[in-house]
Every structure is written in structure tokens, then in C-alpha cells.
Design a protein around this motif. Structure first.
Motif, PDB file in Angstrom:
ATOM      1  N   VAL A  89      35.906  30.368  27.772  1.00  0.00           N
ATOM      2  CA  VAL A  89      36.823  29.458  27.075  1.00  0.00           C
ATOM      3  C   VAL A  89      36.050  28.326  26.420  1.00  0.00           C
ATOM      4  CG1 VAL A  89      38.706  27.804  27.382  1.00  0.00           C
ATOM      5  CG2 VAL A  89      38.801  30.022  28.517  1.00  0.00           C
ATOM      6  N   ALA A  90      35.056  27.784  27.139  1.00  0.00           N
ATOM      7  CA  ALA A  90      34.263  26.679  26.603  1.00  0.00           C
ATOM      8  C   ALA A  90      33.496  27.104  25.347  1.00  0.00           C
ATOM      9  CB  ALA A  90      33.285  26.178  27.660  1.00  0.00           C
ATOM     10  N   VAL A  91      32.976  28.335  25.370  1.00  0.00           N
ATOM     11  CA  VAL A  91      32.230  28.834  24.213  1.00  0.00           C
ATOM     12  C   VAL A  91      33.163  29.116  23.045  1.00  0.00           C
ATOM     13  CG1 VAL A  91      30.849  30.762  23.340  1.00  0.00           C
ATOM     14  CG2 VAL A  91      30.336  29.764  25.568  1.00  0.00           C
ATOM     15  N   ASP A  92      34.300  29.765  23.350  1.00  0.00           N
ATOM     16  CA  ASP A  92      35.246  30.131  22.289  1.00  0.00           C
ATOM     17  C   ASP A  92      35.986  28.912  21.745  1.00  0.00           C
ATOM     18  OD1 ASP A  92      34.530  32.742  22.533  1.00  0.00           O
ATOM     19  OD2 ASP A  92      36.285  33.344  23.712  1.00  0.00           O
ATOM     20  N   GLY A  93      36.273  27.935  22.651  1.00  0.00           N
ATOM     21  CA  GLY A  93      37.095  26.806  22.263  1.00  0.00           C
ATOM     22  C   GLY A  93      38.445  27.305  21.763  1.00  0.00           C
ATOM     23  N   GLN A  94      38.929  26.731  20.697  1.00  0.00           N
ATOM     24  CA  GLN A  94      40.198  27.165  20.107  1.00  0.00           C
ATOM     25  C   GLN A  94      39.993  28.300  19.114  1.00  0.00           C
ATOM     26  OE1 GLN A  94      43.275  26.045  21.113  1.00  0.00           O
ATOM     27  NE2 GLN A  94      41.964  25.162  22.709  1.00  0.00           N
ATOM     28  N   ARG A  95      38.770  28.727  18.963  1.00  0.00           N
ATOM     29  CA  ARG A  95      38.479  29.804  18.018  1.00  0.00           C
ATOM     30  C   ARG A  95      38.467  31.132  18.760  1.00  0.00           C
ATOM     31  NH1 ARG A  95      33.879  32.541  16.735  1.00  0.00           N
ATOM     32  NH2 ARG A  95      33.688  33.378  14.608  1.00  0.00           N
ATOM     33  N   PHE A  96      39.372  31.997  18.401  1.00  0.00           N
ATOM     34  CA  PHE A  96      39.388  33.333  18.986  1.00  0.00           C
ATOM     35  C   PHE A  96      39.546  34.323  17.849  1.00  0.00           C
ATOM     36  CE2 PHE A  96      41.553  37.083  20.683  1.00  0.00           C
ATOM     37  CZ  PHE A  96      40.654  37.435  21.679  1.00  0.00           C
ATOM     38  N   VAL A  97      38.530  35.142  17.651  1.00  0.00           N
ATOM     39  CA  VAL A  97      38.547  36.142  16.586  1.00  0.00           C
ATOM     40  C   VAL A  97      38.676  37.509  17.242  1.00  0.00           C
ATOM     41  CG1 VAL A  97      37.343  37.082  14.594  1.00  0.00           C
ATOM     42  CG2 VAL A  97      37.076  34.661  15.187  1.00  0.00           C
ATOM     43  N   PRO A  98      39.869  38.119  17.207  1.00  0.00           N
ATOM     44  CA  PRO A  98      40.088  39.381  17.921  1.00  0.00           C
ATOM     45  C   PRO A  98      39.068  40.461  17.575  1.00  0.00           C
ATOM     46  CG  PRO A  98      42.164  38.497  17.125  1.00  0.00           C
ATOM     47  CD  PRO A  98      41.081  37.625  16.542  1.00  0.00           C
ATOM     48  N   ALA A  99      38.740  40.598  16.317  1.00  0.00           N
ATOM     49  CA  ALA A  99      37.826  41.671  15.911  1.00  0.00           C
ATOM     50  C   ALA A  99      36.411  41.464  16.421  1.00  0.00           C
ATOM     51  CB  ALA A  99      37.818  41.795  14.384  1.00  0.00           C
ATOM     52  N   GLU A 100      36.062  40.229  16.809  1.00  0.00           N
ATOM     53  CA  GLU A 100      34.713  39.932  17.265  1.00  0.00           C
ATOM     54  C   GLU A 100      34.608  39.761  18.777  1.00  0.00           C
ATOM     55  OE1 GLU A 100      33.421  36.466  15.235  1.00  0.00           O
ATOM     56  OE2 GLU A 100      33.661  37.320  13.217  1.00  0.00           O
ATOM     57  N   SER A 101      35.728  39.584  19.454  1.00  0.00           N
ATOM     58  CA  SER A 101      35.701  39.266  20.880  1.00  0.00           C
ATOM     59  C   SER A 101      35.149  40.422  21.711  1.00  0.00           C
ATOM     60  CB  SER A 101      37.115  38.927  21.369  1.00  0.00           C
ATOM     61  OG  SER A 101      37.126  38.727  22.770  1.00  0.00           O
ATOM     62  N   THR A 102      34.249  40.097  22.632  1.00  0.00           N
ATOM     63  CA  THR A 102      33.714  41.085  23.581  1.00  0.00           C
ATOM     64  C   THR A 102      34.225  40.809  24.990  1.00  0.00           C
ATOM     65  OG1 THR A 102      31.735  39.736  23.928  1.00  0.00           O
ATOM     66  CG2 THR A 102      31.620  41.451  22.236  1.00  0.00           C
ATOM     67  N   ARG A 103      35.274  40.050  25.087  1.00  0.00           N
ATOM     68  CA  ARG A 103      35.839  39.623  26.368  1.00  0.00           C
ATOM     69  C   ARG A 103      36.486  40.799  27.106  1.00  0.00           C
ATOM     70  NH1 ARG A 103      39.871  34.433  26.459  1.00  0.00           N
ATOM     71  NH2 ARG A 103      40.915  34.765  28.455  1.00  0.00           N
ATOM     72  N   THR A 104      36.523  40.709  28.427  1.00  0.00           N
ATOM     73  CA  THR A 104      37.255  41.670  29.257  1.00  0.00           C
ATOM     74  C   THR A 104      38.603  41.069  29.615  1.00  0.00           C
ATOM     75  OG1 THR A 104      35.256  42.656  30.204  1.00  0.00           O
ATOM     76  CG2 THR A 104      37.296  42.933  31.441  1.00  0.00           C
ATOM     77  N   PHE A 105      39.672  41.789  29.293  1.00  0.00           N
ATOM     78  CA  PHE A 105      41.025  41.372  29.643  1.00  0.00           C
ATOM     79  C   PHE A 105      41.530  42.272  30.769  1.00  0.00           C
ATOM     80  CE2 PHE A 105      40.423  40.044  25.280  1.00  0.00           C
ATOM     81  CZ  PHE A 105      40.953  38.760  25.274  1.00  0.00           C
ATOM     82  N   THR A 106      42.171  41.664  31.759  1.00  0.00           N
ATOM     83  CA  THR A 106      42.621  42.414  32.926  1.00  0.00           C
ATOM     84  C   THR A 106      44.134  42.363  33.032  1.00  0.00           C
ATOM     85  OG1 THR A 106      40.575  41.954  34.112  1.00  0.00           O
ATOM     86  CG2 THR A 106      42.451  42.676  35.424  1.00  0.00           C
ATOM     87  N   LEU A 107      44.726  43.542  33.130  1.00  0.00           N
ATOM     88  CA  LEU A 107      46.175  43.700  33.271  1.00  0.00           C
ATOM     89  C   LEU A 107      46.458  44.375  34.597  1.00  0.00           C
ATOM     90  CD1 LEU A 107      49.130  43.823  32.143  1.00  0.00           C
ATOM     91  CD2 LEU A 107      48.500  46.050  31.164  1.00  0.00           C
ATOM     92  N   SER A 108      47.425  43.848  35.343  1.00  0.00           N
ATOM     93  CA  SER A 108      47.854  44.474  36.596  1.00  0.00           C
ATOM     94  C   SER A 108      49.230  45.088  36.393  1.00  0.00           C
ATOM     95  CB  SER A 108      47.908  43.441  37.722  1.00  0.00           C
ATOM     96  OG  SER A 108      48.471  44.010  38.889  1.00  0.00           O
ATOM     97  N   CYS A 109      49.413  46.304  36.920  1.00  0.00           N
ATOM     98  CA  CYS A 109      50.713  46.965  36.807  1.00  0.00           C
ATOM     99  C   CYS A 109      50.802  48.106  37.810  1.00  0.00           C
ATOM    100  CB  CYS A 109      50.948  47.483  35.387  1.00  0.00           C
ATOM    101  SG  CYS A 109      49.781  48.734  34.833  1.00  0.00           S
TER     102      CYS A 109
END
Length: 335
Positions: A89-109
Motif C-alpha cells: 500500500v505504501a509503495v502503490d499509494g493511491q495509484r493502482f494500475v490494474p494492468a501493471e499490478s503484480t499483487r496477490t489477492f486472496t478470496l475466501s469462499c
């Protein structure tokens, strides 16, 4: 002085070691962690060796082809996960570029959403977040890790009442109906409706979804049975709806489950869907998240993606926080 000592101690630590630990915790494998980090496996092994020496603990033990965290390592897990997330979050700040993001998103279901919802989410995720990684974990994992609160899990698909906790937000996505599966050649249940008498005369398949206990949907239906004189007579308990569907193909048991899951299994197995003659109220299913990720741009984008994919047009209520009455009173007083 205390702050200066802390900074001096941290300056002697290679914080990249904890990025390696985070990757191994996520993947359960030094090889997979190396691929995720784009380094060699020997680099991962060396980093773990340095961490073991620094922390005085083995951190992982081998089990089959994977690595299992030690108790000390499990203690570190939420701290490491939270630290990496906050740094992102600190690195991205308010800038989030979906096409460039290498983040891992976790969904529980639950496994019913694995069948009905996750494929559609994955399709949109791959198109709009092409470099990011999606991790889908079980409800058991969510409960054991308190994942929404710790930041281990970004969002969960679950019944609406799960969000009735301080600090939780939710957005309703769709209404889930109760359905029943039986094998197509069932000797007694030949129609499309399950009467009260037929229900009471049948043996049933129960679900133990959440840490070996019945899930919310099962408890919800048990209350309905008590109110309407229905006798739930379990002959088998399983932890996955797919397992219930497979068991139905070999027995005369009746399996209750979410309607959309029943429809999906009917398309794959020699089973048919029955509706109960007594009308059962649908259960609202929601996307749930914690206030710690509420304003994070990446998490917000991920949630919006799922809402766009999964939300039925009839569900128009906006997302809102679930606040305990005493917390609501404090806020009303401006405290």
C-alpha cells in the motif's frame, strides 16, 4: 533513545528475507516461492537458512513434497502478511494500475462458490489484472487465520449474517435458494417436488463445512425444519457439496444444497433437482471485507470486479458497515 536502538537493530536485518518467508508461506514450496519471486531456488533456501539462524527456529519442516510451518512460523504469519500488505500500500499509494499490478489477492469462499462463482471471477480477473495473482482459500482457512482482520484474506463470499461484526463491511450479491438433489433413478422420488412426508421418510446428507461443524446455511435450514415439522435424518456428513452430489449418485439419500450448486451438479452428474413443497426463504449471499482494507485502492478494485461479475440486478442495496449496537451508539454521541 529507544527508537534509535530499534532502528539500529532493524538496519542489521535484511528485510528481503521476510519477503522470501512470505512467498514460502503463500506457496508452501521453496520452488514455487522462487518462481513467484523470480529468483533461484538456492536463493530461497539461503534466505530461509539465514532466517532460521536469526530467529532460532527451523520455520518449516518437510511434509511430502511441501513445507509445513512450525508453530513459531505460524505465529509470524499474520505479522509478515500484514507487513507485506502495508508495504505494498505504501509503495502503490493511491495509484493502482490494474494492468501493471503484480499483487496477490486472496478470496475466501465455500466449495459451492468454487463451482458457481470463482470461474466467472477468474475470467474477469485474468482479463483485467493480467499480471496479478488470485488465491482462493477455504472458509476453514478464513476462520483459523481470522483472515479478514489480519489482512491474510482480502474478501470473502459468505452469507450476509457473517458480516454482523464490528469493523466489517458487506455488499449483497444475490439470493441463494435451497434445493435438493437425488439420483435420477430414485425408486421413490420420481417427481420434481419433495413433499413433507417424503422428506421425513428419507435419509439425508449433512454438511460440515466450517472446521468440522455445520455451516451457517445448514444451521439456518435446521431452524426452518423445526418450525415446519421437518425431520432431518442424516445418514452421511461430508465437507464439500461436490462430495454430497457424488454420494447421491450411489445412494437413495437426499442432499440439500444451494440451488445454483445443485444446477451445476445436475449438468455434470446423473442427478436431478427437487424443490421442497414448503417454500423456503432464500439466503442473502454477500461480499464481505474488513475496514483495514476498505480504502486500499487495490482491494477496492478487486471488490468492484467481483461485484460487477457476481451481483444480480435485483440486489441494489449499497455496501454498508456492520456495526454492533454499542459501537453505533458511541459514534452517534461523537465519541
Amino acid at each position: 533513545m529507544r527508537y534509535a536502538r530499534a532502528v539500529m537493530n532493524l538496519s542489521a536485518i535484511d528485510l528481503n528475507l521476510f519477503l522470501v518467508l512470505h512467498a514460502v508461506l503463500e506457496t508452501g514450496s521453496a520452488t514455487d516461492a522462487a518462481k513467484q519471486l523470480h529468483v533461484t531456488q538456492s536463493a530461497v533456501s539461503n534466505a530461509l537458512a539465514r532466517l532460521r539462524e536469526m530467529l532460532g527456529d527451523p520455520l518449516f519442516v518437510r511434509s511430502g513434497r511441501g513445507l509445513v510451518p512450525t508453530p513459531r512460523c505460524e505465529e509470524l504469519r499474520p505479522l509478515v502478511v500484514n507487513a507485506v500488505a502495508q508495504l505494498q500500500v505504501a509503495v502503490d499509494g493511491q495509484r493502482f494500475v490494474p494492468a501493471e499490478s503484480t499483487r496477490t489477492f486472496t478470496l475466501s469462499c465455500g466449495d459451492n462458490q468454487d463451482v458457481c462463482d470463482v470461474p466467472r471471477v477468474v475470467e474477469a480477473f485474468a482479463q483485467r489484472l493480467p499480471r496479478a495473482r488470485l488465491r482462493v482459500v477455504s472458509i476453514d482457512f478464513l476462520m483459523a487465520s481470522d483472515g479478514l482482520t489480519t489482512g491474510e484474506v482480502d474478501a470473502a463470499l459468505a452469507p450476509q449474517m457473517v458480516a454482523a461484526r464490528d469493523g466489517y463491511f458487506c455488499e449483497d450479491l444475490y439470493l441463494e435458494e435451497v434445493a435438493f438433489l437425488v439420483r435420477k433413478e430414485h425408486p421413490r422420488l420420481r417427481g420434481s417436488t419433495l413433499t413433507k412426508e417424503e422428506f421425513n421418510a428419507s435419509r439425508h446428507i449433512g454438511m460440515v463445512i466450517a472446521q468440522g461443524r455445520p455451516g451457517i446455511g445448514h444451521r439456518y435450514f435446521q431452524e426452518f425444519c423445526k418450525e415446519h415439522g421437518l425431520e432431518f435424518n442424516p445418514a452421511l456428513s461430508v465437507s464439500h457439496f461436490i462430495a454430497a452430489g457424488m454420494a447421491v449418485t450411489r445412494t437413495d439419500y437426499v442432499a440439500g444444497m444451494p440451488g445454483r450448486t445443485a444446477d451445476a451438479l445436475c449438468a455434470m452428474l446423473p442427478v436431478k433437482r427437487l424443490r421442497l413443497a414448503i417454500s423456503t426463504p432464500p439466503m442473502p449471499m454477500s461480499l464481505i471485507w474488513h475496514e483495514r482494507t476498505h480504502t486500499d485502492p487495490g482491494a477496492r478494485y478487486f471488490r468492484q470486479l467481483m461485484v460487477e461479475v457476481l451481483k444480480e440486478p435485483s440486489m441494489t442495496r449499497a455496501a454498508e458497515p456492520r456495526v454492533k449496537p454499542q459501537a453505533a451508539a458511541r459514534r452517534a454521541r461523537g465519541r
